[in-house]
Design a protein around this motif. Structure first.
Motif, PDB file in Angstrom:
ATOM      1  N   LEU A  84      16.192 -32.391 -28.224  1.00 51.86           N
ATOM      2  CA  LEU A  84      15.317 -33.568 -28.173  1.00 51.86           C
ATOM      3  C   LEU A  84      13.852 -33.151 -28.109  1.00 51.86           C
ATOM      4  CD1 LEU A  84      17.057 -36.137 -25.786  1.00 51.86           C
ATOM      5  CD2 LEU A  84      16.429 -36.484 -28.170  1.00 51.86           C
ATOM      6  N   ALA A  85      13.577 -32.076 -27.363  1.00 52.89           N
ATOM      7  CA  ALA A  85      12.202 -31.579 -27.280  1.00 52.89           C
ATOM      8  C   ALA A  85      11.694 -31.187 -28.664  1.00 52.89           C
ATOM      9  CB  ALA A  85      12.131 -30.389 -26.324  1.00 52.89           C
ATOM     10  N   SER A  86      12.513 -30.487 -29.421  1.00 52.76           N
ATOM     11  CA  SER A  86      12.109 -30.066 -30.765  1.00 52.76           C
ATOM     12  C   SER A  86      11.867 -31.263 -31.667  1.00 52.76           C
ATOM     13  CB  SER A  86      13.180 -29.156 -31.374  1.00 52.76           C
ATOM     14  OG  SER A  86      13.309 -27.971 -30.623  1.00 52.76           O
ATOM     15  N   GLU A  87      12.743 -32.261 -31.559  1.00 56.13           N
ATOM     16  CA  GLU A  87      12.606 -33.458 -32.394  1.00 56.13           C
ATOM     17  C   GLU A  87      11.314 -34.199 -32.084  1.00 56.13           C
ATOM     18  OE1 GLU A  87      14.849 -37.421 -31.974  1.00 56.13           O
ATOM     19  OE2 GLU A  87      16.026 -36.335 -33.453  1.00 56.13           O
ATOM     20  N   LYS A  88      11.031 -34.398 -30.797  1.00 61.09           N
ATOM     21  CA  LYS A  88       9.821 -35.126 -30.413  1.00 61.09           C
ATOM     22  C   LYS A  88       8.569 -34.322 -30.757  1.00 61.09           C
ATOM     23  CE  LYS A  88      12.057 -38.615 -28.759  1.00 61.09           C
ATOM     24  NZ  LYS A  88      12.122 -39.848 -29.561  1.00 61.09           N
ATOM     25  N   TYR A  89       8.621 -33.030 -30.547  1.00 60.36           N
ATOM     26  CA  TYR A  89       7.484 -32.164 -30.861  1.00 60.36           C
ATOM     27  C   TYR A  89       7.113 -32.264 -32.340  1.00 60.36           C
ATOM     28  CZ  TYR A  89       5.104 -27.794 -32.066  1.00 60.36           C
ATOM     29  OH  TYR A  89       4.245 -26.863 -32.589  1.00 60.36           O
ATOM     30  N   GLU A  90       8.119 -32.136 -33.197  1.00 58.19           N
ATOM     31  CA  GLU A  90       7.861 -32.199 -34.636  1.00 58.19           C
ATOM     32  C   GLU A  90       7.320 -33.573 -35.036  1.00 58.19           C
ATOM     33  OE1 GLU A  90       7.854 -29.786 -36.679  1.00 58.19           O
ATOM     34  OE2 GLU A  90       8.818 -28.249 -35.437  1.00 58.19           O
ATOM     35  N   LEU A 123       2.131 -32.326 -24.079  1.00 53.52           N
ATOM     36  CA  LEU A 123       3.078 -31.231 -23.915  1.00 53.52           C
ATOM     37  C   LEU A 123       4.487 -31.818 -23.809  1.00 53.52           C
ATOM     38  CD1 LEU A 123       3.698 -28.208 -23.474  1.00 53.52           C
ATOM     39  CD2 LEU A 123       3.476 -28.635 -21.013  1.00 53.52           C
ATOM     40  N   VAL A 124       5.357 -31.451 -24.750  1.00 52.53           N
ATOM     41  CA  VAL A 124       6.751 -31.868 -24.727  1.00 52.53           C
ATOM     42  C   VAL A 124       7.546 -30.743 -24.058  1.00 52.53           C
ATOM     43  CG1 VAL A 124       8.724 -32.623 -26.082  1.00 52.53           C
ATOM     44  CG2 VAL A 124       6.410 -33.112 -26.887  1.00 52.53           C
ATOM     45  N   ALA A 125       8.312 -31.071 -23.039  1.00 48.88           N
ATOM     46  CA  ALA A 125       9.006 -30.022 -22.279  1.00 48.88           C
ATOM     47  C   ALA A 125      10.291 -30.566 -21.675  1.00 48.88           C
ATOM     48  CB  ALA A 125       8.105 -29.488 -21.163  1.00 48.88           C
ATOM     49  N   THR A 126      11.222 -29.664 -21.419  1.00 48.82           N
ATOM     50  CA  THR A 126      12.420 -30.042 -20.683  1.00 48.82           C
ATOM     51  C   THR A 126      12.079 -30.171 -19.198  1.00 48.82           C
ATOM     52  OG1 THR A 126      13.045 -27.719 -20.400  1.00 48.82           O
ATOM     53  CG2 THR A 126      13.978 -28.886 -22.303  1.00 48.82           C
ATOM     54  N   SER A 127      12.884 -30.931 -18.485  1.00 50.10           N
ATOM     55  CA  SER A 127      12.651 -31.121 -17.055  1.00 50.10           C
ATOM     56  C   SER A 127      12.696 -29.795 -16.314  1.00 50.10           C
ATOM     57  CB  SER A 127      13.707 -32.074 -16.475  1.00 50.10           C
ATOM     58  OG  SER A 127      13.693 -33.311 -17.147  1.00 50.10           O
ATOM     59  N   GLU A 128      13.633 -28.928 -16.708  1.00 48.08           N
ATOM     60  CA  GLU A 128      13.761 -27.633 -16.043  1.00 48.08           C
ATOM     61  C   GLU A 128      12.518 -26.781 -16.235  1.00 48.08           C
ATOM     62  OE1 GLU A 128      17.708 -29.390 -16.549  1.00 48.08           O
ATOM     63  OE2 GLU A 128      16.060 -29.009 -17.958  1.00 48.08           O
ATOM     64  N   LYS A 129      11.935 -26.827 -17.436  1.00 44.76           N
ATOM     65  CA  LYS A 129      10.729 -26.045 -17.686  1.00 44.76           C
ATOM     66  C   LYS A 129       9.575 -26.539 -16.823  1.00 44.76           C
ATOM     67  CE  LYS A 129       7.823 -23.231 -19.562  1.00 44.76           C
ATOM     68  NZ  LYS A 129       7.868 -21.783 -19.261  1.00 44.76           N
ATOM     69  N   VAL A 130       9.402 -27.852 -16.709  1.00 43.22           N
ATOM     70  CA  VAL A 130       8.315 -28.390 -15.898  1.00 43.22           C
ATOM     71  C   VAL A 130       8.539 -28.031 -14.431  1.00 43.22           C
ATOM     72  CG1 VAL A 130       7.050 -30.458 -15.218  1.00 43.22           C
ATOM     73  CG2 VAL A 130       7.962 -30.264 -17.533  1.00 43.22           C
ATOM     74  N   ASP A 131       9.777 -28.111 -13.982  1.00 39.65           N
ATOM     75  CA  ASP A 131      10.104 -27.737 -12.611  1.00 39.65           C
ATOM     76  C   ASP A 131       9.735 -26.276 -12.354  1.00 39.65           C
ATOM     77  OD1 ASP A 131      11.182 -28.047 -10.015  1.00 39.65           O
ATOM     78  OD2 ASP A 131      13.117 -27.260 -10.672  1.00 39.65           O
ATOM     79  N   SER A 132      10.055 -25.405 -13.316  1.00 44.85           N
ATOM     80  CA  SER A 132       9.740 -23.986 -13.139  1.00 44.85           C
ATOM     81  C   SER A 132       8.230 -23.751 -13.133  1.00 44.85           C
ATOM     82  CB  SER A 132      10.401 -23.142 -14.236  1.00 44.85           C
ATOM     83  OG  SER A 132       9.737 -23.270 -15.470  1.00 44.85           O
ATOM     84  N   LEU A 133       7.490 -24.513 -13.938  1.00 50.06           N
ATOM     85  CA  LEU A 133       6.029 -24.379 -13.946  1.00 50.06           C
ATOM     86  C   LEU A 133       5.449 -24.745 -12.575  1.00 50.06           C
ATOM     87  CD1 LEU A 133       5.223 -25.952 -17.432  1.00 50.06           C
ATOM     88  CD2 LEU A 133       4.955 -23.551 -16.796  1.00 50.06           C
TER      89      LEU A 133
END
Length: 723
Positions: A84-90, A123-133
């Motif tokens: 989904l991140a890739s789709e929204k980003y594109e 910035l389009v990101a997965t929830s896990e990535k934002v949590d890690s940031l």
């Protein structure tokens, strides 16, 4: 509401209106109008619960773009899945970079602060990535005060992803009380609760741009919710094929078929392909031949699954499940959007993934095996998500979602329990110990809380506390704190809490604290025993972060012999539990060994077809486990330095690279070239090119004589080694 009114009355920037006009838009959908009236362009929080394709994403886009262009705001768009991140980003990049809006994507590498990501407007990101940031104290993220979008926010109910999504929403609001929150959701029964929790306005609607008719197929007819009927006149060997054939012959449409298992997707695709293959035009057949070649060659080495998929694709049909390589799934989805593939037979994962509408959606299986309970009915929300895929904007005047029944009683049950039913109430899944321990450690290690009182105060901000009570989760928090202190991940001084070096590193690596404990145990043993590749692989497979393989019939006895053999047992860093005293734990241990052996076969370049047959996995399964293993090996490598497990440092570094590419040691140099995977690297090695130095004097003609190396790959290799 027309776009000009949106510009004049609500201040939408003119360049945004121009982009939307170029996209063919003239006016907003009714739910979008309602969102504007509820103040989303003036900074109001909003939870929007509307059906698939009713325009949720555009509401978020309008909100983000107004913030960016009028106030130089920074916006975060979170999604649950990388696809989904890739789709929204594109999509965002294509539409909005021409007007000066920069778009970025972040989905992996959980141990970096990602300061460069601060430069993007969206910035389009997965929830896990934002949590890690946030765990890496990414100040630019903590200071963001404009717009945060939570796509698929109803997934708070998901046992795996829900707790991270919930904690993330609570944490961002804690850090930035002025942050504008948009939550986008499927239609659920208690979206008002989520809105109230997030101090947001609420919008719920059943409106769709393409009306949806839901019904049940029985004895040659579809009986719809309003009890109107439609005859299915096509003749075929099974119900799914009849409905698919009827859709293609009478409406020129496409069909998504949802079944419960991977094997069922392949069996259903085989039957449907036999019925519709002859109804394709010559032009469609030629184009499908190219798609078939893509899916057959996606792995570099063709397997029986690849060849089977290719055969069905040539007839306009595909199966789709998580066992396929992502390139194969992507090729199938693209061909479906182009109306080349007429029918996709899929597992339910497709319903929660990328945007892929059809004229008809057939839900063949409304029950799914759920151990240890056996076959269980799927949730209504899951059915509604599958049904919501029916109806293609710009093509259909309505979509049809069809369940299949085998008796009068079952027909009535399906009408009452699914077609006419409301989706279930969403509930927080935060209270379980495995779900909460990683977030408790993360909160302490990142410095967001420094005492038990502060931790409990943060818990009060969660959806769980809103739905139940803080007391219900407080006991779990205290239990987790005791575990973290016992395992020397945190230290306490009175009521004050702080993370140890070990605890901070585990949190930054974004692994479960229990995974950190298991890896530490293996690394300590490596100081006494030689850390073999199998021993290290088994150590990471023993962690809760690794989704281990299932044990099939009679596999447990074979693995038991393997583990019991003295020579083999010495290769393990973690000793097996006593099978007589702890039979369940021993069975888990055998599953870990099976997973480790699969990874060992992968790095020893066993053919994928052999791995598929030996372990019952598909290409997609292998890549997911490889991705997890690579990350855990990196985590083990970082912890080995911290814990001074010198004997394991070099083997872990090498093993991680071998797992990434699926190769023996001698191919590491070749495989590091872009576009050269395990198959091409081995072909080059066999042809006498043992490393990059050997390739410096090669030319395109010489390289194209090597198996699996085409002209484009040859040119790329030469360019890389000469730079």
């Amino acid at each position: 509401m027309e776009l000009d009114e949106l510009k004049e009355k609500h201040g939408l920037p003119e360049e945004v209106v121009d982009v939307l006009n170029q996209e063919g838009m003239e006016e907003l959908y009714p739910p979008q109008v309602e969102a504007v009236r509820k103040g989303i362009l003036e900074g109001e929080n909003l939870i929007m619960a509307i059906p698939t394709a009713a325009g949720k994403t555009l509401v978020a886009e309008l909100c983000m773009l107004k913030s960016i262009l009028d106030h130089a705001g920074k916006c975060l768009y979170t999604v649950p899945l990388r696809a989904l991140a890739s789709e929204k980003y594109e999509e965002f990049k294509r539409k909005y970079e021409p007007i000066g809006v920069s778009v970025g994507i972040a989905t992996g590498d959980y141990d970096v602060s990602g300061s460069e990501l601060a430069e993007y407007d969206i910035l389009v990101a997965t929830s896990e990535k934002v949590d890690s940031l946030l765990r890496h104290r990414a100040k630019w993220l903590a200071e963001m005060t404009t717009v945060c979008v939570f796509d698929e926010i109803h997934l708070i109910d998901d046992p795996k992803r829900g707790p991270t999504l919930e904690v993330l929403a609570a944490r961002l609001r804690q850090l930035n009380p002025e942050l504008q929150i948009l939550g986008l959701s499927a239609t659920i029964s208690n979206s008002e609760e989520i809105a109230d929790w997030l101090d947001a306005r609420h919008l719920k609607s059943d409106w769709r741009p393409v009306p949806l008719k839901e019904g049940v197929y029985f004895r040659g007819k579809i009986i719809f919710e309003d009890l109107t009927e439609k005859e299915i006149e096509a003749s075929a060997s099974d119900e799914v094929s009849k409905i698919a054939l009827d859709t293609i012959e009478h409406g020129g449409g496409q069909v998504l078929v949802f079944v419960s298992t991977r094997n069922s997707t392949e069996a259903a695709a085989r039957r449907v392909a036999g019925e519709i293959g002859d109804r394709l035009s010559s032009e469609e057949k030629d184009q499908l031949k190219e798609v078939a070649q893509e899916v057959e060659n996606a792995l570099g080495e063709s397997t029986e699954t690849c060849r089977k998929l290719g055969r069905y694709v040539r007839k306009g049909v595909a199966f789709h499940h998580a066992g396929l390589h992502y390139r194969q799934r992507s090729s199938i989805e693209d061909a479906f959007r182009k109306n080349l593939i007429k029918v996709i037979c899929a597992t339910p994962t497709l319903a929660a993934g990328v945007n892929l509408p059809s004229q008809r959606t057939v839900i063949r299986d409304y029950k799914r095996y759920s151990p240890p309970y056996g076959m269980q009915p799927i949730p209504v929300l899951e059915y509604k998500q599958q049904a919501g895929r029916a109806g293609r904007p710009d093509y259909d005047d309505h979509g049809e979602a069809v369940l299949i029944s085998n008796s009068v009683e079952e027909k009535e049950l399906l009408l009452d329990e699914y077609v006419r039913a409301e989706p279930e109430r969403i509930k927080s899944k935060l209270a379980s110990e495995p779900a909460i321990r990683t977030h408790v450690l993360g909160s302490i290690a990142a410095g967001y809380v420094d005492s038990l009182e502060a931790m409990i105060e943060f818990v009060r901000q969660t959806f769980f506390a809103y739905q139940f009570s803080t007391e219900d989760v407080s006991s779990t928090v205290e239990k987790v704190l005791d575990f973290l202190e016992e395992e020397e991940m945190i230290s306490t001084e009175g009521r004050w809490l702080s993370a140890t070096k070990f605890g901070s590193k585990v949190s930054q690596l974004y692994i479960d604290p229990l995974s950190g404990v298991k890896i530490r145990e293996g690394l300590e043993k490596s100081k006494e025993r030689e850390p073999t590749e199998l021993g290290l692989l088994h150590t990471i497979c023993s962690t809760p972060d690794m989704d281990t393989l299932y044990l099939r019939k009679r596999e447990d006895s074979d693995l038991d012999v393997f583990v019991s053999d003295h020579a083999e047992a010495e290769k393990f860093l973690l000793d097996p539990p006593d099978p007589r005293r702890y039979p369940e734990k021993y069975e888990f241990y055998l599953a870990e060994v099976k997973t480790a052996k699969m990874l060992q076969d992968w790095i020893n370049e066993q053919p994928e077809e052999q791995i598929h047959e030996r372990y019952g996995v598909g290409a997609g399964d292998i890549r997911r486990k490889v991705g997890t293993a690579e990350w855990l090996l990196y985590g083990a490598y970082e912890l080995s330095k911290l814990l001074e497990a010198e004997e394991a440092i070099t083997p872990l570094r090498t093993l991680r690279q071998r797992v990434r590419y699926g190769i023996r040691k001698e191919l590491l140099d070749l495989a590091s070239l872009r576009g050269i995977g395990r198959v091409r690297a081995r072909s080059l090695y066999k042809a006498g090119y043992e490393g990059k130095e050997d390739l410096r004097e090669a030319n395109v003609g010489e390289l194209t004589r090597v198996s699996h190396i085409g002209k484009r790959t040859a040119r790329s290799v030469i360019k890389q080694v000469q730079n």
